[in-house]
Every structure is written in C-alpha cells, then in structure tokens.
Design an enzyme around this catalytic site. Structure first.
Site, PDB file in Angstrom:
ATOM      1  N   ILE A  30       0.829  -1.213   0.000  1.00  0.00           N
ATOM      2  CA  ILE A  30       0.000   0.000   0.000  1.00  0.00           C
ATOM      3  C   ILE A  30       0.866   1.266   0.000  1.00  0.00           C
ATOM      4  O   ILE A  30       0.396   2.342  -0.380  1.00  0.00           O
ATOM      5  CB  ILE A  30      -0.969  -0.026   1.218  1.00  0.00           C
ATOM      6  CG1 ILE A  30      -2.177   0.841   0.963  1.00  0.00           C
ATOM      7  CG2 ILE A  30      -0.248   0.357   2.501  1.00  0.00           C
ATOM      8  CD1 ILE A  30      -3.302   0.624   1.959  1.00  0.00           C
ATOM      9  N   HIS A  99       6.160 -11.791   6.031  1.00  0.00           N
ATOM     10  CA  HIS A  99       5.922 -11.414   4.634  1.00  0.00           C
ATOM     11  C   HIS A  99       7.258 -11.111   3.999  1.00  0.00           C
ATOM     12  O   HIS A  99       8.157 -10.563   4.637  1.00  0.00           O
ATOM     13  CB  HIS A  99       4.996 -10.197   4.549  1.00  0.00           C
ATOM     14  CG  HIS A  99       5.351  -9.089   5.480  1.00  0.00           C
ATOM     15  ND1 HIS A  99       5.045  -9.122   6.829  1.00  0.00           N
ATOM     16  CD2 HIS A  99       6.026  -7.932   5.270  1.00  0.00           C
ATOM     17  CE1 HIS A  99       5.507  -8.032   7.403  1.00  0.00           C
ATOM     18  NE2 HIS A  99       6.120  -7.283   6.484  1.00  0.00           N
ATOM     19  N   HIS A 101       9.046  -8.921   1.321  1.00  0.00           N
ATOM     20  CA  HIS A 101       8.966  -7.759   0.439  1.00  0.00           C
ATOM     21  C   HIS A 101       9.715  -8.074  -0.858  1.00  0.00           C
ATOM     22  O   HIS A 101      10.825  -8.615  -0.821  1.00  0.00           O
ATOM     23  CB  HIS A 101       9.672  -6.550   1.067  1.00  0.00           C
ATOM     24  CG  HIS A 101       9.019  -5.974   2.265  1.00  0.00           C
ATOM     25  ND1 HIS A 101       8.221  -4.846   2.229  1.00  0.00           N
ATOM     26  CD2 HIS A 101       9.056  -6.346   3.568  1.00  0.00           C
ATOM     27  CE1 HIS A 101       7.808  -4.553   3.445  1.00  0.00           C
ATOM     28  NE2 HIS A 101       8.301  -5.447   4.276  1.00  0.00           N
TER      29      HIS A 101
HETATM   30  P1  AMP Z   1       6.976  -4.461   7.574  1.00  0.00           P
HETATM   31  O1  AMP Z   1       7.220  -3.044   8.011  1.00  0.00           O
HETATM   32  O2  AMP Z   1       8.178  -5.189   7.080  1.00  0.00           O
HETATM   33  O3  AMP Z   1       6.223  -5.234   8.647  1.00  0.00           O
HETATM   34  O4  AMP Z   1       6.054  -4.365   6.297  1.00  0.00           O
HETATM   35  C1  AMP Z   1       4.670  -4.177   6.358  1.00  0.00           C
HETATM   36  C2  AMP Z   1       4.265  -3.667   5.016  1.00  0.00           C
HETATM   37  O5  AMP Z   1       2.872  -3.798   4.880  1.00  0.00           O
HETATM   38  C3  AMP Z   1       4.590  -2.178   4.809  1.00  0.00           C
HETATM   39  O6  AMP Z   1       5.463  -2.026   3.688  1.00  0.00           O
HETATM   40  C4  AMP Z   1       3.229  -1.552   4.583  1.00  0.00           C
HETATM   41  O7  AMP Z   1       3.254  -0.496   3.640  1.00  0.00           O
HETATM   42  C5  AMP Z   1       2.410  -2.736   4.106  1.00  0.00           C
HETATM   43  N1  AMP Z   1       0.980  -2.615   4.336  1.00  0.00           N
HETATM   44  C6  AMP Z   1       0.355  -2.213   5.462  1.00  0.00           C
HETATM   45  N2  AMP Z   1      -0.979  -2.272   5.303  1.00  0.00           N
HETATM   46  C7  AMP Z   1      -1.197  -2.716   4.044  1.00  0.00           C
HETATM   47  C8  AMP Z   1      -2.371  -2.984   3.268  1.00  0.00           C
HETATM   48  N3  AMP Z   1      -3.608  -2.781   3.775  1.00  0.00           N
HETATM   49  N4  AMP Z   1      -2.226  -3.416   2.008  1.00  0.00           N
HETATM   50  C9  AMP Z   1      -0.985  -3.605   1.492  1.00  0.00           C
HETATM   51  N5  AMP Z   1       0.157  -3.385   2.166  1.00  0.00           N
HETATM   52  C10 AMP Z   1       0.048  -2.944   3.419  1.00  0.00           C
END
Ligand code: AMP
Length: 123
Positions: A30, A99, A101
């Site tokens: 996002i 997750h 990236h």
């Molecule tokens: P992390 O900081 O490694 O835990 O990554 C979490 C990721 O999830 C971040 O890059 C956010 O931008 C992404 N994120 C959070 N909410 C959403 C969402 N609703 N849809 C897609 N990505 C998201």
C-alpha cells in the site's frame, strides 16, 4: 488476534492481489518503496521469522520461489530486485505476520544501515 494480513487473505479488507494459491498470497504494498513493491505472505499465521519451525520450511521456500516466479512474469527478474524479511523492532517489522517484500524496477541502495551518530570533531 488482530492480524491485518489474515484479514486480506479472508477478504475482510481489500488489497491489490496479484497472485494466490493454497499456501500463499501476493499483493501490492500500500506504500510502495520502489516502482514495483509487493508482498508475498503465507496463509498460515507465523508472527515473525523467529517463530518459523521445521514444519514451515516448505511454505517459506514456496514464498521465495513465488517471489522469483512473479519477478520473472513481471519482467524485472533479469535486471534484478531486492527481497526483504523484516524481523521485530530493529528489523523495522510493523505487521506481525511474516511477509517477503519484493522491490524492483530501479537499482537498490546498499547497505540499509548508515551510522547516524556524529563522531567527535578532532580539535
Ligand atoms: P513491515 O514493516 O516489514 O512489517 O512491512 C509491512 C508492510 O505492509 C509495509 O510495507 C506496509 O506499507 C504494508 N501494508 C500495510 N498495510 C497494508 C495494506 N492494507 N495493504 C498492502 N500493504 C500494506
């Protein structure tokens, strides 16, 4: 349990889903940090890399293979890309459901950590 990514998997909240099978889902981040930035997420809830067990080996391997396969299909595999698992506070993890990236579409910087403490100025 408040797990944002389980809500995406269960279609309780929307996401831009680009791939799904019985083990993983992939959707665009996002808040993209590169021209292409998506996340590969296991359907099983594993909070952090520290929680991975022997029985998770196959799904974690499948996450990595899915990332590479999608990079190939999206046309940036040959140029290259960055894959990142953030773990806990120092790793910058904000969503506690592992997750991977996948960032591509431009050259990535390295290293990710720069010393910010100012060195004393020599007199
Ligand atoms: P992390 O900081 O490694 O835990 O990554 C979490 C990721 O999830 C971040 O890059 C956010 O931008 C992404 N994120 C959070 N909410 C959403 C969402 N609703 N849809 C897609 N990505 C998201």
């Amino acid at each position: 349990m408040d797990d944002l990514f389980l809500k995406i998997i269960d279609r309780q909240i929307p996401a831009d889903i680009i791939f799904e099978d019985d083990q993983v889902i992939a959707f665009n981040d996002i808040s993209p940090q590169a021209p292409t930035h998506f996340l590969v997420v296991p359907k099983k809830r594993i909070p952090t890399l520290n929680d991975i067990t022997d029985e998770d080996r196959l799904v974690v391997g499948h996450m990595v293979q899915t990332a590479a396969s999608l990079a190939q299909q999206m046309g940036f595999a040959a140029d290259g890309y960055r894959t990142v698992f953030n773990c806990n506070e120092h790793g910058g993890q904000t969503v506690y459901h592992i997750h991977l990236h996948v960032l591509g579409g431009k050259p990535m910087g390295w290293p990710p950590y720069q010393e910010t403490l100012k060195q004393p100025v020599a007199q």
